[in-house]
Design an enzyme around this catalytic site. Structure first.
Site, PDB file in Angstrom:
ATOM      1  N   PRO A  18       0.801  -1.201   0.000  1.00 53.74           N
ATOM      2  CA  PRO A  18       0.000   0.000   0.000  1.00 53.74           C
ATOM      3  C   PRO A  18       0.845   1.268   0.000  1.00 53.74           C
ATOM      4  O   PRO A  18       1.885   1.325   0.647  1.00 53.74           O
ATOM      5  CB  PRO A  18      -0.813  -0.102   1.290  1.00 53.74           C
ATOM      6  CG  PRO A  18      -0.066  -1.014   2.165  1.00 53.74           C
ATOM      7  CD  PRO A  18       0.868  -1.803   1.341  1.00 53.74           C
ATOM      8  N   GLU A  19       0.397   2.265  -0.748  1.00 53.97           N
ATOM      9  CA  GLU A  19       1.013   3.583  -0.733  1.00 53.97           C
ATOM     10  C   GLU A  19       0.046   4.527  -0.008  1.00 53.97           C
ATOM     11  O   GLU A  19      -0.927   4.079   0.579  1.00 53.97           O
ATOM     12  CB  GLU A  19       1.288   4.034  -2.176  1.00 53.97           C
ATOM     13  CG  GLU A  19       2.125   3.005  -2.955  1.00 53.97           C
ATOM     14  CD  GLU A  19       2.444   3.419  -4.378  1.00 53.97           C
ATOM     15  OE1 GLU A  19       2.517   4.627  -4.642  1.00 53.97           O
ATOM     16  OE2 GLU A  19       2.616   2.531  -5.225  1.00 53.97           O
TER      17      GLU A  19
END
Length: 304
Positions: free
Chosen positions: A2-3
DNA sequence: CGCTTCCTGACT
DNA sequence: AGTCAGGAAGCG
């Protein structure tokens, strides 16, 4: 994996279930991801009995604020997931389960991490336990005060790294990862292999606007779920439908129709449009001053 | 500054 | 068997 937009989506889906709840006890199914100087036994023991006050985010770090001045820090890295369940399944039924926190309403929060690259730790009231990665984080990518055009210009000045490498560096700006860097550079019409120090002020301004636009887009569409990513309630995001280069190698660029290329820059798989993102500047000299229209089909994004 | 490493699984 | 994966610390 995830960013910033994905972690923010997790934060938003997790907070309503967590805030006000007290941790009853913690099952450490696999302690290998627990780092930061807090032993597994210490972590599980210190969590029990504490109530969640808020769920914050800093870059890609999730910070669960607890009573007593403690912060439960979680970084999901490449393959981590947080999964909240109203009625938790049996421990053995959750593949790659590393840690489970049982809450006082019968629900549970699972930390699931196939590759075990994630990190979980507890930060004490004095912040002494804060791991280096969190301490040395650059400004938030969506904080336009701290992450301003002027700041970005200053940080890029004289730097010989590729612009992609610089944007991936969490010391420079916190929250960007491989997907959103590629997307930002495409929207800004900048080749990912350009040296950071070679960008003009106009290009930096365009890039800054593109970064904000792409991240806000990502949050609005609840993140990218091409494989493992899910929010805290197990739902997918649909930002994948709005990506213009990432994961689209060989497909026509949606701006100009040229096939999207894929290469390796800054040690990462990199997608870009060879026409919208021509190198432009080579060794500090504009390669093609007159010639082709440099205005580029991509155009400035969000550079208000 | 850029490459390797950590870890495990999926895909070619 | 080899390559790749959304991250980032660590090394030369």
């Amino acid at each position: 994996m995830p960013e910033l937009p994905e972690v923010e989506t997790i934060r938003r889906t997790l907070a309503p279930h967590l805030v006000g709840r007290t941790v009853r006890h913690v099952d450490l199914v696999d302690g290998t991801l627990v780092q930061g100087g807090v032993l597994p036994a210490g972590l599980t023991g210190a969590l029990a009995g504490r109530t969640a006050l808020a769920v914050d985010r800093r870059g890609k770090y999730l910070l669960i604020r607890l009573t007593g001045g403690f912060t439960w820090m979680i970084h999901l890295r490449m393959s981590g997931r947080l999964s909240w369940q109203a009625r938790p399944a049996a421990l053995s039924e959750v593949r790659f389960l590393r840690l489970r926190a049982y809450l006082d309403d019968g629900s549970a929060l699972d930390v699931v991490d196939m590759r075990r690259l994630g990190m979980v730790c507890l930060i004490g009231p004095g912040e002494e336990g804060a791991p280096q990665g969190l301490r040395d984080l650059g400004p938030e990518a969506l904080d336009s005060e701290a992450f301003s055009v002027a700041y970005l210009v200053a940080r890029m000045h004289g730097r010989d790294v590729t612009i992609k490498g610089l944007l991936l560096d969490q010391h420079v700006v916190a929250g960007l990862g491989n997907i959103y860097v590629d997307e930002s550079l495409h929207r800004a019409g900048i080749h990912p292999g350009r040296r950071a120090g070679s960008l003009t002020r106009v290009e930096v301004r365009r890039l800054h606007g593109a970064i904000r636009a792409v991240l806000l887009d990502g949050i609005e569409h609840l993140g990218v779920s091409f494989s493992l990513y899910r929010d805290a309630e197990g739902n997918r995001g649909f930002m994948s439908d709005y990506l213009r280069v990432y994961g689209r190698a060989g497909a026509p660029c949606q701006t100009c129709g040229t096939p999207v290329e894929r290469t390796r820059i800054a040690g990462r798989g990199t997608a870009f449009c060879p026409r919208c993102q021509r190198p432009g500047l080579v060794r500090g000299v504009r390669a093609r001053p007159g010639g082709t229209k440099l205005r580029g089909a991509a155009g400035p994004e969000g550079a208000s």
